[in-house]
Write a protein that holds these residues in place. Structure first.
Motif, mmCIF file in Angstrom:
data_model
loop_
_atom_site.group_PDB
_atom_site.id
_atom_site.type_symbol
_atom_site.label_atom_id
_atom_site.label_comp_id
_atom_site.label_asym_id
_atom_site.label_seq_id
_atom_site.Cartn_x
_atom_site.Cartn_y
_atom_site.Cartn_z
ATOM 1 N N ASP A 149 0.737 -1.188 -0.015
ATOM 2 C CA ASP A 149 0.044 -0.071 0.041
ATOM 3 C C ASP A 149 1.016 1.327 -0.061
ATOM 4 O OD1 ASP A 149 0.922 0.514 2.510
ATOM 5 O OD2 ASP A 149 -0.960 -0.504 3.563
ATOM 6 N N SER A 150 0.358 2.511 0.233
ATOM 7 C CA SER A 150 1.123 3.770 -0.098
ATOM 8 C C SER A 150 1.908 3.928 1.045
ATOM 9 C CB SER A 150 0.160 4.699 -0.348
ATOM 10 O OG SER A 150 -0.624 4.952 0.937
ATOM 11 N N THR A 151 1.880 3.361 2.037
ATOM 12 C CA THR A 151 2.621 3.459 3.337
ATOM 13 C C THR A 151 3.748 2.342 3.269
ATOM 14 O OG1 THR A 151 1.440 1.800 4.830
ATOM 15 C CG2 THR A 151 0.577 4.125 4.683
ATOM 16 N N GLY A 152 3.974 1.541 2.358
ATOM 17 C CA GLY A 152 4.892 0.858 2.142
ATOM 18 C C GLY A 152 4.785 -0.705 2.916
ATOM 19 N N THR A 153 3.431 -0.901 3.234
ATOM 20 C CA THR A 153 3.118 -2.184 4.072
ATOM 21 C C THR A 153 2.745 -3.091 2.968
ATOM 22 O OG1 THR A 153 2.264 -1.029 5.802
ATOM 23 C CG2 THR A 153 1.354 -3.318 5.717
ATOM 24 N N LEU A 154 3.303 -4.272 3.085
ATOM 25 C CA LEU A 154 2.997 -5.469 2.084
ATOM 26 C C LEU A 154 1.646 -5.917 2.368
ATOM 27 C CD1 LEU A 154 4.272 -7.495 0.009
ATOM 28 C CD2 LEU A 154 4.641 -8.911 2.033
ATOM 29 N N VAL A 155 0.956 -5.835 1.246
ATOM 30 C CA VAL A 155 -0.605 -6.276 1.287
ATOM 31 C C VAL A 155 -0.686 -7.785 0.976
ATOM 32 C CG1 VAL A 155 -2.753 -6.144 0.444
ATOM 33 C CG2 VAL A 155 -1.289 -3.938 0.568
ATOM 34 N N THR A 156 0.009 -8.227 -0.168
ATOM 35 C CA THR A 156 0.052 -9.711 -0.438
ATOM 36 C C THR A 156 1.034 -9.667 -1.551
ATOM 37 O OG1 THR A 156 -1.476 -11.487 -1.371
ATOM 38 C CG2 THR A 156 -1.610 -9.144 -2.255
ATOM 39 N N MET A 157 1.576 -11.267 -1.585
ATOM 40 C CA MET A 157 2.199 -11.402 -2.835
ATOM 41 C C MET A 157 1.306 -12.243 -3.926
ATOM 42 S SD MET A 157 5.957 -12.509 -1.234
ATOM 43 C CE MET A 157 5.494 -13.866 -0.141
ATOM 44 N N ILE A 158 1.570 -11.973 -5.183
ATOM 45 C CA ILE A 158 0.696 -12.762 -6.133
ATOM 46 C C ILE A 158 1.423 -13.547 -6.989
ATOM 47 C CG2 ILE A 158 -0.784 -12.131 -7.829
ATOM 48 C CD1 ILE A 158 -1.163 -9.388 -6.525
ATOM 49 N N GLY A 159 0.996 -14.883 -7.256
ATOM 50 C CA GLY A 159 1.554 -15.520 -8.438
ATOM 51 C C GLY A 159 2.644 -16.510 -7.788
ATOM 52 N N ARG A 160 2.664 -17.337 -8.918
ATOM 53 C CA ARG A 160 3.922 -18.354 -8.950
ATOM 54 C C ARG A 160 3.882 -18.733 -10.549
ATOM 55 N NH1 ARG A 160 0.935 -23.316 -5.806
ATOM 56 N NH2 ARG A 160 -0.962 -23.579 -7.336
ATOM 57 N N SER A 161 4.902 -19.808 -10.674
ATOM 58 C CA SER A 161 5.190 -20.149 -12.148
ATOM 59 C C SER A 161 3.963 -21.506 -12.435
ATOM 60 C CB SER A 161 6.499 -20.984 -12.053
ATOM 61 O OG SER A 161 6.734 -21.317 -13.438
ATOM 62 N N GLY A 162 3.537 -21.066 -13.525
ATOM 63 C CA GLY A 162 2.384 -22.195 -13.636
ATOM 64 C C GLY A 162 1.508 -21.568 -14.976
ATOM 65 N N ASP A 163 0.467 -22.258 -15.313
ATOM 66 C CA ASP A 163 -0.601 -22.022 -16.408
ATOM 67 C C ASP A 163 -1.815 -21.790 -15.610
ATOM 68 O OD1 ASP A 163 1.785 -22.668 -18.033
ATOM 69 O OD2 ASP A 163 0.944 -24.396 -18.718
ATOM 70 N N GLY A 164 -2.036 -22.092 -14.297
ATOM 71 C CA GLY A 164 -3.375 -22.067 -13.828
ATOM 72 C C GLY A 164 -3.690 -20.609 -13.484
#
Length: 417
Positions: A99-114
């Protein structure tokens, strides 16, 4: 240095241009010799823009430290409508959303086709509050809520023949969107495929607008990446001329403007050239700007030409033409089309940092600043600057600065946030 002559290059089309589309969309041409990176000495300090009445200051107000965050490779940073920060990690096929304060909201994704997986993390853009991540390898977009929740996956468009084009059998290939406009149309890069001698060849890069109904139209045409001013084509193969500034092309985050940048390095008084156009084909401005020219040493040019291609008869032809077209001075480093229409031009780095020219949305110079050493602008506005900063081991941190403008150096015709 040798005299510069306009030797004609071969005009055979290079299938490798298709791969170059991913570089074009980010406005970056990756070429060690072209950028002057590596062992080349920094240029002398730029006297232009050093006076106290024009140079702006940067004050750090957020740091995502590469060690603390355990970043892998970071080369791009995207800033959203609420000033959220997206940091792609292409090696891990994922993105980090802060977010705009530098707080990690989430990590998205990984290797794959799904769903929620990627083969290639390409452009990131927003449509209203929805985040879109484009996978150029799988040719699809992944739509996400601000908290990273997956909404849907959308396949990319396939375009058949465009019978309205001058070439009746032409079509568009490899459309990679980078923005969505106010009407929900996608805008991005593609190549025009045209028939030739019983086969097909790539006729050049274009910017496309694809309506919500899937109708494509060309809205801008950037300078060709194989232009003989900065490249050599022999027997259908294309290589950049060492240290020559190749075209940079960028698109505004809201799809309202396209920016093209070239440079004239043929004299000791060089200039970079900027053209800003709208999707309606209106040219906002097209202007040239002088910048301090640092001569390229003969030894550096000799090394760059020697490293163009492996040694063979074809290589000798490449090198002979490159010698004739070799630039006299080092090029600028990069250009960024800001969130508010401002334009930020990075020059060649000095031992104090990288000089930056700041232009308004109408192309007027409005300020300058010195970017900290080993930093690169990733997004900008009149109030903030987002950069990647590299340590001696090339580990990147993401840093946000407040831009402090001295009195009397406001945006003459620029747009405030």
């Amino acid at each position: 240095m040798n005299s510069r002559r306009a030797s004609p290059a071969g005009r055979g089309e290079d299938p490798g241009l298709i791969q170059g589309l991913l570089a074009l969309i980010g406005g970056v041409t990756i070429c060690l010799a072209c950028t002057g990176a590596g062992d080349d000495p920094p240029q002398a300090e730029d006297a232009e823009g050093d006076s106290a009445d024009t140079e702006w200051e940067l004050v750090e107000d957020l740091r995502l430290d590469g060690n603390a965050e355990d970043f892998s490779v970071v080369s791009r940073v995207y800033v959203g409508p609420r000033r959220e920060i997206v940091v792609p990690e292409p090696q891990d096929r994922r993105l980090r959303l802060y977010d705009s304060t530098g707080t990690l909201v989430t990590m998205i994704g990984r290797s794959g086709d799904g769903p929620g997986e990627f083969r290639y993390v390409g452009p990131v853009f927003w449509t209203a509050d929805t985040l879109v991540v484009w996978d150029a390898e799988l040719n699809r977009g992944t739509y996400l809520l601000p908290d990273g929740t997956l909404i849907r996956t959308e396949a990319g468009r396939f375009f058949g023949r465009d019978f309205r084009a001058a070439e009746a059998d032409s079509t568009y290939i490899r459309f990679i969107p980078a923005a969505v406009d106010a009407e929900g149309a996608k805008l991005g890069d593609a190549y025009l495929m045209v028939p030739a001698g019983g086969g097909n060849v790539v006729g050049g890069a274009v910017f496309l607008r694809v309506s919500r109904g899937g109708e494509p139209s060309v809205v801008a045409t950037p300078p060709r990446p194989d232009d003989e001013r900065w490249s050599v084509t022999v027997s259908g193969l294309n290589n950049p001329v060492p240290f020559a500034f190749r075209v940079r092309a960028g698109i505004a985050p809201d799809g309202s403007r396209f920016l093209f940048m070239t440079a004239d390095q043929s004299t000791l008084d060089p200039a970079y050239n900027l053209t800003l156009v709208r999707p309606t084909h209106d040219t906002v401005f097209s202007r040239s700007y002088p910048y301090p020219g640092e001569p390229i040493p003969d030894s550096a040019m000799d090394r760059g030409i020697a490293e163009m291609v492996p040694e063979n008869d074809l290589a000798r032809r490449f090198r002979a033409i490159a010698r004739e077209r070799a630039p006299l001075v080092y090029p600028p480093a990069a250009v960024t089309l800001g969130l508010d229409g401002t334009i930020w031009v990075e020059l060649r780095r000095t031992d104090r940092g990288t000089p930056v020219h700041v232009l308004s949305e109408t192309g007027d110079p409005i300020g300058s600043l010195l970017l900290p050493v080993r930093s690169r602008i990733r997004q900008a506005s009149m109030t903030h600057l987002w950069v990647t900063e590299y340590d001696p081991l090339d580990l990147a941190s993401v840093v946000r600065y407040r831009v402090i403008r001295h009195p009397g150096t406001g945006p003459r015709g620029g747009m405030e946030e």
